[in-house]
Design an enzyme around this catalytic site. Sequence first.
Site, mmCIF file in Angstrom:
data_model
loop_
_atom_site.group_PDB
_atom_site.id
_atom_site.type_symbol
_atom_site.label_atom_id
_atom_site.label_comp_id
_atom_site.label_asym_id
_atom_site.label_seq_id
_atom_site.Cartn_x
_atom_site.Cartn_y
_atom_site.Cartn_z
ATOM 1 C CE1 TYR A 45 -2.597 -1.580 4.557
ATOM 2 C CE2 TYR A 45 -4.640 -2.294 5.591
ATOM 3 C CZ TYR A 45 -3.607 -2.514 4.703
ATOM 4 O OH TYR A 45 -3.563 -3.665 3.971
ATOM 5 N N GLY A 49 3.695 1.097 8.534
ATOM 6 C CA GLY A 49 3.370 -0.138 7.827
ATOM 7 C C GLY A 49 1.880 -0.317 7.611
ATOM 8 C CG HIS A 65 -1.801 8.915 3.535
ATOM 9 N ND1 HIS A 65 -0.737 8.748 4.384
ATOM 10 C CD2 HIS A 65 -1.680 10.165 3.013
ATOM 11 C CE1 HIS A 65 -0.010 9.849 4.389
ATOM 12 N NE2 HIS A 65 -0.560 10.726 3.565
ATOM 13 C CG ASP A 66 -0.124 3.238 4.422
ATOM 14 O OD1 ASP A 66 0.119 4.363 4.910
ATOM 15 O OD2 ASP A 66 -0.286 2.220 5.124
ATOM 16 C CG ASP A 111 0.488 14.330 3.191
ATOM 17 O OD1 ASP A 111 0.486 13.094 3.043
ATOM 18 O OD2 ASP A 111 1.495 14.973 3.547
#
Length: 137
Positions: A45, A49, A65-66, A111
């Site tokens: 990850y 992508g 985070h994604d 973040d």
Amino acid sequence: AVCVSLLGASSIRPLPLHLGQFNNMIKCTIPGSTPWWDFSDYGCYCGYGGSGTPVDQLDRCCQTHDNCYTEAQKFSGCSPYTRKYSYECSEGTLTCKSDNDECAAFVCNCDRSAAICFARAPYNSNNVDIDLEAHCQ
């Protein structure tokens, strides 16, 4: 104005607009690190992508985070990859500032949470540049 192109001058990919802020947040929580180099091709990850099961705690930080960025995109006109925000770093502590609008505040906290997670997670160099087809299905 002078425009100088450095394309092809380095093997390090350029940072998309606000991701430079994320890079600096990680440097705040992990002094001396080179985030774009250390984390851009880690696990399933970390980097562009992501799929499959995270390989370790650090990779789970990237998956979270994604997912956070996916949630940010639900705000009208909110693009987490380009959204700038205000924050402070003081002695390893990150603070998202109160002058951020709703989108910027959300992205900043994505973040911030990831940078803190990275600092707490062990780094396993064996998980850099892994075979995604073999490990991330």
